[in-house]
Design a protein around this motif. Structure first.
Motif, PDB file in Angstrom:
ATOM      1  N   HIS A 252      11.399   9.751   5.822  1.00 14.46           N
ATOM      2  CA  HIS A 252      10.132   9.121   6.312  1.00 14.46           C
ATOM      3  C   HIS A 252      11.116   7.490   5.974  1.00 14.46           C
ATOM      4  N   LEU A 253      10.382   6.606   6.773  1.00 11.36           N
ATOM      5  CA  LEU A 253      10.874   5.150   6.934  1.00 11.36           C
ATOM      6  C   LEU A 253       9.976   4.400   5.888  1.00 11.36           C
ATOM      7  N   ILE A 254      10.747   3.337   5.232  1.00 13.33           N
ATOM      8  CA  ILE A 254      10.091   2.171   4.439  1.00 13.33           C
ATOM      9  C   ILE A 254      10.700   0.960   4.820  1.00 13.33           C
ATOM     10  N   PRO A 255       9.724  -0.270   5.030  1.00 14.85           N
ATOM     11  CA  PRO A 255      10.259  -1.418   5.566  1.00 14.85           C
ATOM     12  C   PRO A 255      10.653  -1.958   4.244  1.00 14.85           C
ATOM     13  N   VAL A 271      -1.584  -4.864   6.872  1.00 13.58           N
ATOM     14  CA  VAL A 271      -1.600  -4.837   5.135  1.00 13.58           C
ATOM     15  C   VAL A 271      -0.524  -3.798   4.949  1.00 13.58           C
ATOM     16  N   GLY A 272      -0.159  -3.713   3.676  1.00 19.16           N
ATOM     17  CA  GLY A 272       0.916  -2.705   3.313  1.00 19.16           C
ATOM     18  C   GLY A 272       2.113  -2.452   4.171  1.00 19.16           C
ATOM     19  N   ASP A 273       2.562  -1.230   4.440  1.00 17.17           N
ATOM     20  CA  ASP A 273       3.778  -0.968   5.012  1.00 17.17           C
ATOM     21  C   ASP A 273       3.542  -1.315   6.408  1.00 17.17           C
ATOM     22  N   ALA A 274       2.604  -1.636   7.029  1.00 21.35           N
ATOM     23  CA  ALA A 274       2.367  -2.126   8.536  1.00 21.35           C
ATOM     24  C   ALA A 274       2.855  -3.630   8.413  1.00 21.35           C
ATOM     25  N   ASP A 279       8.620  -3.914  -1.973  1.00 20.02           N
ATOM     26  CA  ASP A 279       9.885  -4.454  -2.687  1.00 20.02           C
ATOM     27  C   ASP A 279      11.337  -3.878  -2.108  1.00 20.02           C
ATOM     28  N   PRO A 280      12.004  -4.809  -1.514  1.00 15.58           N
ATOM     29  CA  PRO A 280      13.218  -4.777  -0.932  1.00 15.58           C
ATOM     30  C   PRO A 280      14.325  -3.992  -1.885  1.00 15.58           C
ATOM     31  N   ILE A 281      14.237  -3.987  -3.315  1.00 16.18           N
ATOM     32  CA  ILE A 281      15.137  -3.461  -4.195  1.00 16.18           C
ATOM     33  C   ILE A 281      14.693  -1.926  -4.459  1.00 16.18           C
ATOM     34  N   THR A 282      13.522  -1.813  -4.985  1.00 11.89           N
ATOM     35  CA  THR A 282      13.299  -0.565  -5.376  1.00 11.89           C
ATOM     36  C   THR A 282      12.440   0.129  -4.436  1.00 11.89           C
ATOM     37  N   GLY A 285       6.099   0.660  -3.012  1.00 11.80           N
ATOM     38  CA  GLY A 285       5.047  -0.008  -2.084  1.00 11.80           C
ATOM     39  C   GLY A 285       3.480   0.215  -2.310  1.00 11.80           C
ATOM     40  N   ILE A 286       3.345   1.104  -3.344  1.00 13.57           N
ATOM     41  CA  ILE A 286       1.712   1.278  -3.569  1.00 13.57           C
ATOM     42  C   ILE A 286       1.267   0.069  -3.990  1.00 13.57           C
ATOM     43  N   TYR A 287       1.963  -0.453  -4.849  1.00  9.64           N
ATOM     44  CA  TYR A 287       1.244  -1.967  -5.670  1.00  9.64           C
ATOM     45  C   TYR A 287       1.059  -2.818  -4.539  1.00  9.64           C
ATOM     46  N   TYR A 288       1.995  -3.149  -3.463  1.00  7.39           N
ATOM     47  CA  TYR A 288       1.566  -4.006  -2.427  1.00  7.39           C
ATOM     48  C   TYR A 288       0.618  -3.419  -1.539  1.00  7.39           C
ATOM     49  N   ALA A 289       0.569  -2.123  -1.101  1.00  9.75           N
ATOM     50  CA  ALA A 289      -0.369  -1.747  -0.516  1.00  9.75           C
ATOM     51  C   ALA A 289      -1.745  -2.002  -0.894  1.00  9.75           C
TER      52      ALA A 289
END
Ligand SMILES: Cc1cc2nc3c(=O)[nH]c(=O)nc-3n(C[C@H](O)[C@H](O)[C@H](O)COP(=O)(O)OP(=O)(O)OC[C@H]3O[C@@H](n4cnc5c(N)ncnc54)[C@H](O)[C@@H]3O)c2cc1C
Length: 365
Positions: A252-255, A271-274, A279-282, A285-289
């Motif tokens: 799966h991809l992660i931005p 919002v979120g992954d869209a 986080d570009p290091i770790t 994504g759930i927190y940011y979503a």
């Protein structure tokens, strides 16, 4: 046959943590909400399922202290270790717990909260296109019309694609910052700690995470820095920890690190992954979503009062997140950017031994 147009205050496209959070909050405030997803729920989602302290706290404050029923937490532990290739360079305890969930159950639990607050859910409904002027969402079944649209349709967002095609969003740097993640579930051995492996790939890392009856083993790395090599790197990583490579790889991809020029258009919000909020290091994504799902709802509620476009309100709310992600992208490029593997190892050792507590704070908070 002409398709029916269904009218709502808000049409939310994608029912992962970002969309379902926004839906829950907006319906709770009395708005008529449609939540659309191409899948039937509960559905699986490739993910390490790790929640840091900041995610755990945010989710509890959003959905209530009773959200995390005992069955929803598969495992929790404060133990972790870091490897460089096969060599262990740190084994330690974090003051704060790492919580591990199963995304199938976790995402469904958020969706249930949304349904309880009165959201209209449309499963097996795939977004195909949007009309940005008339705020219409075209799907494989009905057409949805909203006063606002939230794009929470993940990393391959159709809506983001439409905004790019219209020249509203610029996708410069998008491809350069895409991570390809692969993961397997192993039922043969269990672990009680998170293990992170550097040195098998560039601009990324491998992981072994505990869970209830299984162990999650994965790798994630920037595609642009590892052209065509990530599958081989994953095989090498698996072999080095004594596991056979599977016949079929789940990927799966992660931005990770794409910062858009805009995060919406008038009353359309991403919002979120869209939106690229990871986080570009770790790769967390759930927190940011959940956070940006929450902020999109807040922006819409503000617009109901101040009559400004939701995008204007959203921009002021997400400012800190955007600057934080920009800063983290700089750190990522510094840490992983060097061509010399020994320098990366040296960097890691210094950071881990001198700044271990600061590093944990950086991850958890
Ligand atoms: C291998 C891997 C491991 C990860 N591990 C972690 C981790 O341990 N911790 C962490 O915090 N983050 C992790 N992440 C990142 C995390 O999974 C995402 O950042 C998070 O799921 C983003 O939530 P979202 O709601 O924005 O999108 P998603 O969770 O991707 O949800 C998007 C939803 O939109 C739906 N959808 C997509 N297209 C359409 C369409 N056209 N029409 C209708 N519906 C559509 C999908 O079915 C899906 O339900 C990991 C990611 C990967 C790939």
């Amino acid at each position: 046959m002409a398709k029916t147009i269904l009218e709502f205050d808000v049409v939310i496209c994608g029912s992962g943590p970002s969309g379902a959070t926004a839906a829950f909050l907006l319906a709770k405030h009395g708005l008529k909400v449609a939540l659309i997803d191409k899948e039937q729920f509960p559905r699986d989602k490739l993910c390490g399922g790790l929640l840091t302290e900041k995610s755990y706290k945010l989710i509890k404050s959003t959905f209530g202290n009773d959200f995390f029923e005992p069955d929803l937490i598969e495992f929790s532990s404060n133990k972790f270790e870091i490897f460089y290739a096969k060599q262990k360079i740190l084994s330690a305890f974090s003051k704060k717990l790492f919580i591990y969930v199963d995304r199938k159950k976790f995402d469904f639990a958020i969706l249930k909260r949304a349904l309880d607050s009165g959201v209209n859910f449309f499963s097996k409904t795939k977004v195909i296109d949007i009309d940005i002027k008339n705020l219409l969402v075209f799907t494989n079944s009905n057409i949805f019309k909203g006063r606002y649209i939230i794009a929470s349709d993940g990393v391959n967002s159709v809506i983001r694609g439409c905004l790019i095609k219209k020249g509203i969003l610029v996708d410069k740097e998008y491809k350069d910052n895409l991570t390809l993640a692969m993961e397997i579930y192993n039922y043969e051995f269990t672990t009680d700690r998170a293990s992170i492996y550097f040195g098998f790939t560039k601009f990324g890392y491998g992981w072994v995470f505990p869970n209830k009856k299984r162990t999650l083993v994965g790798i994630g790395a920037l595609i642009s820095k590892n052209k065509g090599l990530i599958k081989k790197q994953f095989k090498n990583f698996l072999n080095s920890i004594g596991l056979d490579a599977p016949k079929i790889f789940n990927a799966h991809l992660i931005p990770t690190g794409w910062i858009s020029n805009r995060f919406g258009f008038d009353n359309i919000l991403l919002v979120g992954d869209a939106a690229g909020f990871v986080d570009p290091i770790t790769g967390e994504g759930i927190y940011y979503a959940v956070k940006t799902g929450q902020m999109s709802a807040e922006a819409i509620l503000m617009s109901e009062k101040n009559k400004l476009f939701a995008e204007v309100n959203y921009n002021s709310l997400i400012q800190n997140i955007v600057s934080n992600l920009k800063r983290r992208r700089i750190y990522r490029n510094l840490i992983f950017g060097t061509k010399f593997r020994l320098v990366i190892k040296f960097f890691l050792l210094i950071i881990l031994f001198l700044f271990k507590d600061r590093l944990l704070k950086f991850i958890h908070e």
